[in-house]
Design an enzyme around this catalytic site. Structure first.
Site, PDB file in Angstrom:
ATOM      1  CD  GLU A 132      -5.264   1.533  -3.114  1.00  0.00           C
ATOM      2  OE1 GLU A 132      -6.613   1.449  -2.641  1.00  0.00           O
ATOM      3  OE2 GLU A 132      -4.442   1.644  -2.235  1.00  0.00           O
ATOM      4  CG  HIS A 190      -1.846   1.058   1.201  1.00  0.00           C
ATOM      5  ND1 HIS A 190      -1.617   2.307   1.677  1.00  0.00           N
ATOM      6  CD2 HIS A 190      -3.122   1.243   0.801  1.00  0.00           C
ATOM      7  CE1 HIS A 190      -2.566   2.918   1.560  1.00  0.00           C
ATOM      8  NE2 HIS A 190      -3.726   2.350   1.094  1.00  0.00           N
TER       9      HIS A 190
HETATM   10  P1  PGA Z   1      -9.519   6.419  -0.205  1.00  0.00           P
HETATM   11  O1  PGA Z   1      -8.113   5.210   0.202  1.00  0.00           O
HETATM   12  O2  PGA Z   1     -10.428   5.299  -0.571  1.00  0.00           O
HETATM   13  O3  PGA Z   1      -9.614   7.074   1.044  1.00  0.00           O
HETATM   14  O4  PGA Z   1      -8.899   7.129  -1.502  1.00  0.00           O
HETATM   15  C1  PGA Z   1      -7.821   3.966  -0.422  1.00  0.00           C
HETATM   16  C2  PGA Z   1      -6.609   3.329   0.132  1.00  0.00           C
HETATM   17  O5  PGA Z   1      -5.789   4.056   0.615  1.00  0.00           O
HETATM   18  O6  PGA Z   1      -6.758   2.181   0.112  1.00  0.00           O
END
Ligand code: PGA
Length: 238
Positions: free
Chosen positions: A151, A84
């Site tokens: 992401e 992450h």
């Molecule tokens: P968010 O975060 O939905 O607040 O953008 C996603 C994540 O960091 O996994």
């Protein structure tokens, strides 16, 4: 058809056990709805027991360390989020992530590998970032049962209007599938679900889910409000 996947990433929230239990109680009222999805919650370690006891969602860890994989496994975690951006930003490298993927696979936990570029420009350089994160993160791993979450770092924590556009997501998912196929072989690539995360809110779920090739979402801030998460789940099932 396999169920869509929804992973609630609580990060370092909520700030008290009482709030965590209240959130679980509110979500539990819609237990039947969440059963229609493959639903997971990644709470801070201190709330593992509450999430586990709720029997509402598959327990997921937000990361692992070499010395806590057994504990995470014995608590019943089925998925570990690895790579992450929060952890990459604090020094985790593709090499350390690769080691962790191998370790959780050995422990029988499904790795959920997060990849994503910090910025995106019209030259398409961000594709190189994604290719490198995948190639290095998956180096010398054969046929893993795993999940990928795309992401983009620039979208994380933003609101729906600042999230990725549907067409850009579709194009990126095609690219990720191609790299996965080159790296792991076509069959494994086809069996590897790709999720999207970054500013997922009730407002943009429909657009992002439709024919973009994703199998679900990794949701941060919107997963901390029962109403939002319920609404996201309903949209995913439409
Ligand atoms: P968010 O975060 O939905 O607040 O953008 C996603 C994540 O960091 O996994």
């Amino acid at each position: 058809m396999a169920k869509s996947i929804l992973v609630a990433n609580w990060k370092n929230h909520p700030s008290s056990l009482f709030e965590a239990q209240t959130l679980l109680k509110e979500l539990s009222r819609k237990r039947e709805l969440f059963k229609k999805l493959s639903f997971f919650i990644a709470p801070p370690l201190v709330y593992f027991e509450s999430v586990s006891k709720s029997n509402l969602a598959g327990l997921t860890s937000q990361n692992v360390e070499a010395n806590n994989i057994d504990m995470v496994k014995n608590f019943g975690a089925r998925i570990s989020i690895l790579g992450h951006s929060d952890y990459r930003l604090s020094g985790e490298t593709d090499e350390t992530i690769n080691k962790k993927i191998k370790a959780v696979l050995r422990a029988g936990i499904t790795p959920l590998l997060c990849i994503g570029e910090k910025t995106r420009d019209s030259d398409g350089e961000h594709f190189e970032t994604l290719r490198e994160q995948l190639k290095k993160g998956l180096a010398s791993i054969s046929k893993p049962k795993m999940i990928i979450a795309y992401e983009p770092v620039w979208a994380i924590g933003k609101s729906a209007k600042d999230s990725i556009q549907r067409d850009d997501l579709e194009q990126t998912v095609i690219f990720i599938k191609k790299v996965l196929s080159d790296t792991l072989g076509r069959k494994t690539a086809d069996q590897t679900p790709i999720l999207y995360g970054g500013a997922v809110e009730p407002l943009n779920v429909n657009a992002l889910m439709k024919k973009t090739g994703i199998k679900g979402f990794l949701v941060g801030h919107a997963s901390l409000k029962a109403k939002s998460l319920i609404s996201i789940s309903k949209s995913m099932l439409e």
